[in-house]
Design a protein around this motif. Structure first.
Motif, PDB file in Angstrom:
ATOM      1  N   LEU A 631      16.592  63.537 -58.422  1.00  0.00           N
ATOM      2  CA  LEU A 631      17.559  64.628 -58.486  1.00  0.00           C
ATOM      3  C   LEU A 631      17.322  65.627 -57.368  1.00  0.00           C
ATOM      4  O   LEU A 631      18.239  66.066 -56.690  1.00  0.00           O
ATOM      5  N   SER A 634      18.359  63.919 -53.829  1.00  0.00           N
ATOM      6  CA  SER A 634      19.602  63.176 -53.676  1.00  0.00           C
ATOM      7  C   SER A 634      20.102  63.328 -52.249  1.00  0.00           C
ATOM      8  O   SER A 634      20.093  64.416 -51.693  1.00  0.00           O
ATOM      9  N   PHE A 653      25.662  69.527 -66.002  1.00  0.00           N
ATOM     10  CA  PHE A 653      25.608  68.935 -64.671  1.00  0.00           C
ATOM     11  C   PHE A 653      24.735  69.786 -63.770  1.00  0.00           C
ATOM     12  O   PHE A 653      24.380  70.923 -64.102  1.00  0.00           O
ATOM     13  N   ARG A 666      27.883  67.829 -56.763  1.00  0.00           N
ATOM     14  CA  ARG A 666      27.285  67.377 -58.012  1.00  0.00           C
ATOM     15  C   ARG A 666      26.364  66.205 -57.742  1.00  0.00           C
ATOM     16  O   ARG A 666      26.734  65.271 -57.029  1.00  0.00           O
ATOM     17  N   ASN A 667      25.183  66.236 -58.353  1.00  0.00           N
ATOM     18  CA  ASN A 667      24.207  65.185 -58.076  1.00  0.00           C
ATOM     19  C   ASN A 667      24.666  63.833 -58.607  1.00  0.00           C
ATOM     20  O   ASN A 667      24.249  62.784 -58.113  1.00  0.00           O
ATOM     21  N   ASP A 668      25.565  63.823 -59.622  1.00  0.00           N
ATOM     22  CA  ASP A 668      26.004  62.575 -60.223  1.00  0.00           C
ATOM     23  C   ASP A 668      27.396  62.171 -59.756  1.00  0.00           C
ATOM     24  O   ASP A 668      28.098  61.423 -60.452  1.00  0.00           O
ATOM     25  N   ASP A 670      28.505  60.089 -57.749  1.00  0.00           N
ATOM     26  CA  ASP A 670      28.766  58.653 -57.618  1.00  0.00           C
ATOM     27  C   ASP A 670      29.078  57.995 -58.950  1.00  0.00           C
ATOM     28  O   ASP A 670      29.561  56.855 -58.991  1.00  0.00           O
ATOM     29  N   HIS A 671      28.781  58.682 -60.050  1.00  0.00           N
ATOM     30  CA  HIS A 671      28.957  58.075 -61.376  1.00  0.00           C
ATOM     31  C   HIS A 671      30.067  58.744 -62.171  1.00  0.00           C
ATOM     32  O   HIS A 671      30.205  58.505 -63.370  1.00  0.00           O
TER      33      HIS A 671
END
Length: 935
Positions: A631, A634, A653, A666-668, A670-671
């Motif tokens: 995290l 990233s 988030f 946002r670190n996520d 890609d998801h």
């Protein structure tokens, strides 16, 4: 009313041409004015421009007055040098113009410098003021990175604050009054001042009284305008400035380029029917996809449709003012966009430049980097304190030579004390405090900032509330690469290099003879922040230096008591992992990396997080959560850098910040499935909120978009809007003659657009096929009101034809893969087509005021947070080039913002409006607007 416009002219042809174009556009209050120029040009082309102007206005341009013997005038991009002889030569020219106006019975003389671009209403407004002496305001950045300052002042030679007789002001009180004066001048009005010049209307009553620009022998003030103002006050004539139509000052080459664009845009308006029903507002309705938890962004749940109101027609002079504001704002310098989670990015004009003291120790540095290091520092420091710790070469003399002209305290130790670093650092600290420092920059003799620091450091110091500023240090292993492996990761951490000295604070040292730190160890107990300016450390850059360092550590710390044994041993590694140093001043530089960096297992994540979150140190409720090493590190979704850290972390988030390019994301990302988020958020309740503000939304959003189309698109052809929302912009574009089509994924929004504006929007997401809609009960109710509601079916959105314009109003922040998105849009544009984008502004005053709780940051569907810098980077990566970039902010909601911001808690109305203007000028508005074309 007979008016003589007079100007002494010694000007470059390209600047003079623009000045004359603007003069020709001036509206007259009654009788057309006459013109009289003093031709003092040494360039025959400039003289020819004056002759051509006379031919275009026969009978109105009087025979030229000739100049006199040339006086040296050294001007460049940094300053304009006016020797006394030149000042009084110009004063004589102006007095000749006064004499001519008196002798030929003119009612007023309008003196205007030949490097100004005037609004067409300037002269009329000055006449309407009915003052004997009144100037129109203009703003200049006298130093490239200095604040914008007016050509008017309050008292003395150039005081920008009011002080009663005998009143003693503290520095803080002076700063507050100066800020009040600056803000006041940003509000359109008429104000009494103590001094003015360069764009001044003088009525006959004042001329007949005997005022002129001649030197007052017992006054030493520089500049003929100051002597004019003193004489006017002595004769009893108060001085006024009007701020309705600020002029544009062509002080640098960049200003001239902007002026060319400004006049071209105004010419386009004039030749394309601008006095028809083309409405526009520059105000901004705070973007509707903001948090319900913020006091400044309350949503209405009303669902009853409001009656549509036709937008008002905006007068042409306001349109012209908007163009002036846009091109003036576009020429302002913008601070670096990312410096970690700091909240003090809104810089107020400093009263005086904070004193910056460089402190350093040197030991046998003459044949290393000392010369380059000192040359880089002398650009921005005010004084230096240097300890020559027993050098056996001429390091001390080099310091005197390179820093010549800068106050220097050079202390010589006859015996080197490198065996006890703690005593050396304490001595350095004592000697530095003896110079009564404000800010202390502690650098080693082999450390230097990247070049952009010199331009930004004083704005950084003037704007911050922190007392300790931390930076990253890169260990340069060669002239082009820094070391980046398991043992050398200094650049992953922020360390203190710059502090504000706090008298009374108990500084404590780390009591060890080696690696004790350059500052007392408790400087981080003071309010701290991080900065994205980078430091290059050249102390390892050659094999010889590395060998000497290795041998030193073997001698001083053989058991690695103060250091890391494996790191010591790795100094002589023949094949270290290296990464190319990229100059961030060149955003198009390509980053090359030796074997790709992978985070080491023993990275101290908590140390990184502690430094990354220092700016929210006073917020006890904020919890920065560290979940995993991945995290923290990233990779940036824009530049690919691993130099990332937690920006803000929330329950649902986490936002990451890139230390290389400044992107926040946002670190996520890609998801994430943005379609699911959008379907959940932009529902019937959101549509009801839009409906409750339909009139203002139409005026502040749709008409603003039309204004941009008018300014930058050459013809009204095919227009595509991605994310059309409730349809206001598409409706306005269709009414204005565009062949417009919109795409909108929200069924509730599409149904409303059909019901309210009879606009059919295509369902789905750009580049995808829309799924069959599952309609809500509210949408069914709206559909029943329209007998011809289009059936919702799968629709292929891969449109084949090319567009003159594509608009994405507050869409890009929701796109998971923005490079692919923009690259696809590029293919939909005609070769000369234009892309229009708005996004929430990462550097906005909203984010400044609310910090971690800003509604722009807390919105889950905001996957990216763009600044001017990162948006330009994204466009370049996608094959676009920006042709305009600016921000917007609406007065509504400003009260709540001010209440949330500790620095601007209680401002009067005029101060608030001045702040609003300042936000626009410094690109701190809520919304970032961009116009781009294909490269």
């Amino acid at each position: 009313m007979r008016i003589l416009i007079g100007s002494p002219v010694h000007q470059k042809p390209e600047t003079l041409s623009l000045f004359l174009q603007a003069l020709e556009r001036l509206e007259a209050p009654d009788v057309l004015p006459d013109y009289l120029f003093v031709d003092d040009n040494d360039n025959p082309t400039s003289s020819q421009w004056l002759a051509d102007f006379s031919n275009r206005l026969p009978g109105r341009v009087l025979p030229l007055l000739t100049g006199s013997q040339q006086v040296e005038n050294r001007s460049d991009e940094h300053t304009h040098y006016w020797p006394p002889a030149l000042v009084w030569k110009v004063a004589d020219f102006k007095n000749r113009l006064i004499d001519y106006a008196l002798q030929h019975n003119y009612d007023a003389l309008f003196l205007v410098d030949s490097d100004l671009i005037l609004h067409s209403r300037t002269l009329c407004k000055l006449v309407e003021a009915e003052k004997d002496i009144v100037s129109e305001i203009f703003w200049t950045r006298w130093q490239p990175e200095g604040p914008l300052l007016p050509q008017v002042w309050v008292s003395d030679e150039y005081n920008l604050f009011h002080r009663e007789e005998g009143e003693v002001l503290s520095a803080e009180e002076r700063a507050q009054r100066e800020l009040h004066f600056i803000h006041q001048l940003h509000v359109p009005g008429l104000y009494e001042v103590g001094g003015l010049g360069a764009c001044t209307l003088i009525r006959r009553r004042a001329l007949e009284a005997g005022i002129h620009f001649g030197k007052i022998k017992n006054v030493s003030y520089w500049g003929e305008d100051r002597h004019f103002c003193i004489r006017a006050a002595a004769f009893g004539f108060p001085l006024f400035v009007d701020t309705h139509y600020p002029a544009m000052h062509l002080y640098r080459e960049a200003d001239r380029i902007k002026a060319e664009q400004l006049l071209f845009t105004l010419k386009y308006f004039t030749t394309s029917g601008v006095h028809t029903d083309h409405s526009e507002h520059l105000a901004y309705l705070d973007h509707s996809d903001t948090s319900t938890n913020s006091p400044a962004f309350n949503r209405s749940a009303s669902s009853s449709p409001s009656k549509f109101s036709e937008p008002p027609v905006i007068p042409y002079d306001l349109r012209e003012s908007a163009v002036f504001a846009k091109y003036t704002a576009d020429s302002f310098a913008v601070p670096q966009t990312f410096s970690g989670p700091r909240q003090s990015e809104l810089h107020t004009p400093p009263v005086s430049k904070p004193k910056l003291t460089l402190t350093m120790t040197v030991y046998n540095e003459a044949d290393r980097k000392l010369i380059d290091v000192l040359r880089s520092h002398r650009e921005y420091i005010d004084e230096a304190v240097i300890i020559d710790d027993g050098s056996q070469d001429d390091s001390g003399e080099l310091c005197r030579e390179i820093l010549k002209g800068i106050p220097l305290r050079l202390i010589r130790n006859e015996t080197a004390s490198f065996t006890n670093e703690l005593e050396l650092r304490k001595q350095q600290w004592r000697e530095t405090l003896a110079s009564s420092p404000e800010w202390i920059l502690n650098m080693d003799a082999d450390e230097m900032f990247e070049s952009r620091f010199a331009q930004g450091v004083h704005s950084l110091l003037a704007g911050t509330k922190a007392d300790t500023i931390c930076f990253r240090l890169f260990d340069m292993w060669t002239s082009t690469h820094y070391r980046d492996d398991d043992y050398w990761q200094a650049h992953q951490y922020y360390r203190p290099f710059l502090i504000r000295y706090k008298e009374g604070f108990s500084y404590k040292w780390k009591e060890q003879s080696l690696h004790c730190g350059r500052f007392p160890e408790n400087v981080l107990d003071l309010p701290s922040e991080i900065s994205n300016y980078r430091i290059q450390h050249w102390g390892w850059c050659t094999p010889a230096i590395r060998m000497a360092k290795f041998q030193r550590y073997q001698l001083l710390d053989p058991s690695a008591r103060y250091g890391w044994k494996e790191q010591y041993e790795s100094i002589l590694d023949p094949n270290p992992r290296l990464t190319l140093w990229v100059d961030q001043d060149n955003i198009n530089a390509e980053k090359e990396t030796a074997p790709e960096y992978e985070a080491a297992d023993d990275v101290n994540a908590m140390d990184v997080a502690e430094i990354a979150s220092v700016q929210v140190i006073n917020n006890s409720d904020l919890q920065i959560k560290i979940e995993t090493k991945d995290l923290l590190y990233s990779k940036c979704k824009l530049c690919g850098s691993s130099d990332t850290a937690v920006f803000h972390s929330y329950e649902r988030f986490t936002l990451m910040g890139c230390g290389s390019c400044g992107l926040v994301f946002r670190n996520d990302v890609d998801h994430i499935q943005p379609e699911d988020m959008i379907a959940k958020i932009y529902n019937a309740e959101w549509v009801a909120m839009r409906d409750s503000a339909a009139t203002s939304t139409y005026g502040d959003h749709a008409l603003f978009g039309l204004m941009l189309l008018d300014m930058f698109s050459t013809s009204k052809g095919k227009l595509l809007e991605i994310g059309s929302g409730t349809g206001e912009f598409i409706h306005a574009a269709l009414q204005a003659g565009w062949d417009a089509v919109g795409i909108e994924p929200s069924i509730d929004s599409r149904a409303y657009a059909k019901y309210k504006y009879d606009v059919d929007l295509l369902p789905g997401y750009w580049g995808d096929e829309a799924e069959e809609d599952t309609q809500t009960e509210e949408a069914h109710e709206i559909q029943e009101l329209n007998e011809e509601q289009e059936a919702e079916e799968d629709t292929d959105l891969s449109l084949d034809h090319k567009y003159e314009a594509v608009a994405c109003w507050h869409v890009l922040e929701h796109i998971a893969d923005p490079v692919t998105f923009l690259t696809d849009l590029r293919e939909q544009l005609q070769p000369d087509g234009t892309l229009y984008i708005t996004v929430p502004n990462k550097n906005s005053f909203t984010n400044e005021a609310y910090g971690v709780y800003s509604p722009l940051f807390t919105e889950e569907d905001h996957l990216y947070h763009y600044s001017e810098h990162t948006l330009a980077l994204l466009l370049a990566k996608s094959g676009f080039r920006p042709v305009a970039m600016f921000t917007r902010q609406l007065p509504s909601g400003l009260d709540a913002l001010l209440q949330a911001h500790p620095l601007y808690g209680e401002l009067a109305f005029t101060e608030q409006m001045g702040l609003l203007a300042k936000l626009q000028g410094e690109k701190r508005g809520h919304e970032l607007c961009c116009v781009a074309r294909v490269i």
